[in-house]
Design an enzyme around this catalytic site. Sequence first.
Site, PDB file in Angstrom:
ATOM      1  N   HIS C  52       0.814  -1.209   0.000  1.00 56.64           N
ATOM      2  CA  HIS C  52       0.000   0.000   0.000  1.00 56.64           C
ATOM      3  C   HIS C  52       0.848   1.260   0.000  1.00 56.64           C
ATOM      4  O   HIS C  52       1.937   1.288   0.572  1.00 56.64           O
ATOM      5  CB  HIS C  52      -0.887   0.021   1.253  1.00 56.64           C
ATOM      6  CG  HIS C  52      -1.870  -1.108   1.290  1.00 56.64           C
ATOM      7  ND1 HIS C  52      -3.012  -1.109   0.552  1.00 56.64           N
ATOM      8  CD2 HIS C  52      -1.860  -2.285   1.981  1.00 56.64           C
ATOM      9  CE1 HIS C  52      -3.687  -2.230   0.783  1.00 56.64           C
ATOM     10  NE2 HIS C  52      -3.010  -2.965   1.645  1.00 56.64           N
ATOM     11  N   ARG C 308      -6.546 -12.738   9.854  1.00 57.80           N
ATOM     12  CA  ARG C 308      -5.529 -11.839  10.380  1.00 57.80           C
ATOM     13  C   ARG C 308      -5.852 -11.496  11.827  1.00 57.80           C
ATOM     14  O   ARG C 308      -7.017 -11.362  12.205  1.00 57.80           O
ATOM     15  CB  ARG C 308      -5.413 -10.595   9.510  1.00 57.80           C
ATOM     16  CG  ARG C 308      -6.745 -10.010   9.072  1.00 57.80           C
ATOM     17  CD  ARG C 308      -6.617  -9.317   7.710  1.00 57.80           C
ATOM     18  NE  ARG C 308      -7.798  -8.519   7.404  1.00 57.80           N
ATOM     19  CZ  ARG C 308      -8.766  -8.908   6.568  1.00 57.80           C
ATOM     20  NH1 ARG C 308      -8.692 -10.087   5.977  1.00 57.80           N
ATOM     21  NH2 ARG C 308      -9.788  -8.132   6.312  1.00 57.80           N
ATOM     22  N   SER C 334      -3.325  -5.850   8.234  1.00 55.39           N
ATOM     23  CA  SER C 334      -3.054  -4.910   7.165  1.00 55.39           C
ATOM     24  C   SER C 334      -2.772  -3.535   7.762  1.00 55.39           C
ATOM     25  O   SER C 334      -3.464  -3.123   8.695  1.00 55.39           O
ATOM     26  CB  SER C 334      -4.265  -4.842   6.243  1.00 55.39           C
ATOM     27  OG  SER C 334      -4.028  -3.925   5.219  1.00 55.39           O
TER      28      SER C 334
END
Lengths: 118, 411, 472
Positions: C52, C308, C334
């Site tokens: 990202h 996650r 994330s």
Amino acid sequence: MKTNMICIMCPLGCELTVEKVDDEIKVSGNNCIRGEKYATSELTEPVRVLTSVIITKNGVVSVKTDKPIPKKKIEEAIKLIGNVKADKLNFGDVVISNILNTGANVVVTRDAVLDFKE
Amino acid sequence: MQYDVVIIGGGPSGMAAAIESSKLNAKTLIIERNETLGGILNQCIHNGFGLHYFKEELTGPEYAFKFRELILNEKNIDVKLNTFVTNIDKENNVVTIKSSNGVENVKYKSLVLSMGCRERTAGNILLTGTRPVGIYTAGTAQKLVNIYGKMIGKNVVILGSGDIGLIMARRLTLEGAKVQAVMEINKTSSGLRRNISQCLDDFNIPLMYSTTIFEVVGEKRVEGIYYGQVDENYNKLEDTRKFMSCDAIILSVGLVPETDLVSDLKINRVTNGTYVNDYMQTEYDNIFACGNFLHVHDLVDNVTMESLQAGKCAALNALGKLERNKEFNVLHSDIVTYTIPSTIVKGEGKVDLKFRVRKKFVKSNLIVSCNDKIIAKKFVMAGLPGEMLTISFDKSEITGDINLEVKSNEN
Amino acid sequence: MEKVYDAIIFGGGIIGSCIFDDLTLSGYSAVLLEIGGDVASGTSKANSGIVHAGFDATPGTLKAKFNVEGSLMYPEMCNRVGVRLGNCGAYVIGNDLKKVEELYSRGLTNGVKDLEILNREQLLKRIPNITENITCGLFAKSSKIVSPYVLTISLAEEGILNGGVVELNYNTIKVEHKNGVYEVTNGKTKYFGKYLINSTGNAYNDMAKLIGSETYDIKYKRGEYYILDKSEFSVAYSTIFPLPSAHSKGILVTPTVDGNTLVGPTSYESDSSVKTTDLGLKEIKEKSSAMLNNVNLKKAIRIFSGVRAVVGDDFVIEKSKLKPNVINLAGICSPGLSSAPAISKYVISELMQLTYDLKKNAKHKLVPYTLSKTLPKQELNDLIAKDSDYGKVVCKCEDVTVGDIKMALNRPLKINSVDGIKRRVRAGMGRCQGGFCLDKVISIIAESNNETLEDVCKEGVGTNFIVGNIKE
């Protein structure tokens, strides 16, 4: 005694009723002669061709009974085939002759396709 | 390297095409990615092959064996095994192949596509739940059992009632596994009825219609499934949800023609294969298609017949003896899902029109007409989605698009 | 005298592998202990694979800091280990210009460069298949894609090549602290280390309890995905996000470096079981089609999910206060992949107070996972002439040869799993999903590792494909 079965001779799938009266077998529900033959054979002595594979030292071969054998002998026959020990088998070899007195031989239908390591 | 006819795929389809091509003295090459010719036949050790073509009942390997012998006797056929096609250059008529000899080009005058099909996977059908070991497509399971002599589970559930699934239900049972059930999401089976009878009924294996797997359970190995019924629109009916323990799931949920190498050809949305005329010719004059690459068959004998025609026409084309005339469309009534061929080249000769139907029908006439004139009529006792139908006719009478209908004969 | 490692790292995900490699390159001795049958076998194998740009994270958080820093470190890191990094950029699209502007300014605050606000007409020129609802968007040029598992594997292997030790299938049962040294055992093999690094992802708390360090309130979030056939690649040449919600970045459509298209993830609170659900698949379908036309989910070749671990709103990256020389890395959800190299640098130089110098011990350069199919014709022919295995295609969907598979089996990190092969060289990754090649891959692994077919696993202990001979 009445037995119901579905004819597998064509896609019509006739629902057959088979009845044994004395020594005569009566089939109804069929649309053609093939249904009668099928039902008669299924009721008197259903038979099947048995196919399997045998693991030899050289690889895995496929086998079949060269004639249909009685359905009720299939379980025993597959055990006998499982007990076969061989170093190498080739296409057409007779592995067991006259298996379980059925008059059918177990023959090799395919050589080993792959190299083999035990 | 240069050949009159290059055939991609050495299964039943490619072998038949090669034989017919060779008989017309066309220099022919079969390219096969596996170590032997015969394709899927080698692992289909059950019987029931060849009744139509060889007039005797053979097992798959025997059918392949007979064809290999025929190929050995042909003078004009070369075979490249363990060879993989990486590209087809339609503009220059060149196929790129990869093998232990490296990357090479082969020039063709005619190309026959006989790459067969692949199995639909767990991903394709969106099988939800976990992703443990123990989920196999029926063909993979068949290979491990019949070619390797290995077992993939002891307590098995089969999803989908395609023929390989049914055959595997019997094979696994005979080899010592417990097959608990075959689950079919549709109301009818796509497999042959003889297989349902001989593979399931003989062994008391239940076939559950309108039923599917809701969820796979198990972290490392499959531990079981949640399953249940679906409604008309295949929605899962949660109130029917039940658990069944098992250590393997076999998927027999359909086959897809392997058209990857020619993805730019027009694909039929029903068959997932290409379109062909009665010469088995695609939209490219020198590219022919046959076998399960074109549409999935239920009998290998039909594959053979169709592929002989492809091989013959490919050879004629390579030798400059095939003329592509005006083509007429094959139209059909709604019950028919597709026809092979989909167009017919104007000219002389016999056409075998093959097709499938959407739903079961009984006692009907198959009628082929052209400009309101009946060209062929055939009575059949019944038809099922799982069983291919054929009607043959002489094409010299055709002057326009033809129409295929199924008309009930019952009053 | 037993060897005492500078660091013992628990967990071979992207974070653990990156720290392991960086420590080794910096001249420290390190051992990486992974409970699974391969590195990257948990969260690191099942995520979006996106590096990202960093505009999404809340300014001032560790997420924002490490994301922006980490993404800047990616080109050099990937180049070093020969892992492909796709510069595809990312769009965030929607119909709320205010939110787009907010993202833009948040990006600027976080230090993200090359951001661009676009109107519908500008978007249409670049993404012709946006739906009618879409009126505006943000373009982040620096957003990238990477194969998270090939990267993790390569980092672990580079570490091994330079003297580090990786043990797979290592289930730690005891951790003791004696005379300033930690002793770790699985009941068979003991390791001694000065530092312990807990980067076990979803298993963080279990490991923390063994160590005696802090546990956290970990929530698990499951993300489900579709992978589409390569035929669908044209649906998105860049990563396409919806405008983010408070909880997640939303369901995205992105190309992968291997030429597939990934659609997902959902974000449900769950246990740590990786499963897919009808509900999740339905949500993906609805949300992806609200954003883009022509997302053909019928072309799915696989569905999967990853879980996650989440702790509050930010990463936990700190030194334990309960135990000396223990580094706690929890809730690295994330943008954990994007942040990995920056987290590693911070852990080594700030928390461990060691010298972070990746050139110090970089003695051996890793040979990249170059697949033979990508070679130019002449080079491939030369390779096949040397080793004919490179002419034998095993996986026809992805054109993977016996040579490629044997190469993957003879790397610094030894594996015996089919999934390991799949992730390294893509055999079984294509549209038939191993239908044609599974048996061959099993055979090659067995032969190459001198094992029987029965020994070969999908991944890790207890996942053997074959249960025995027939008729047994």
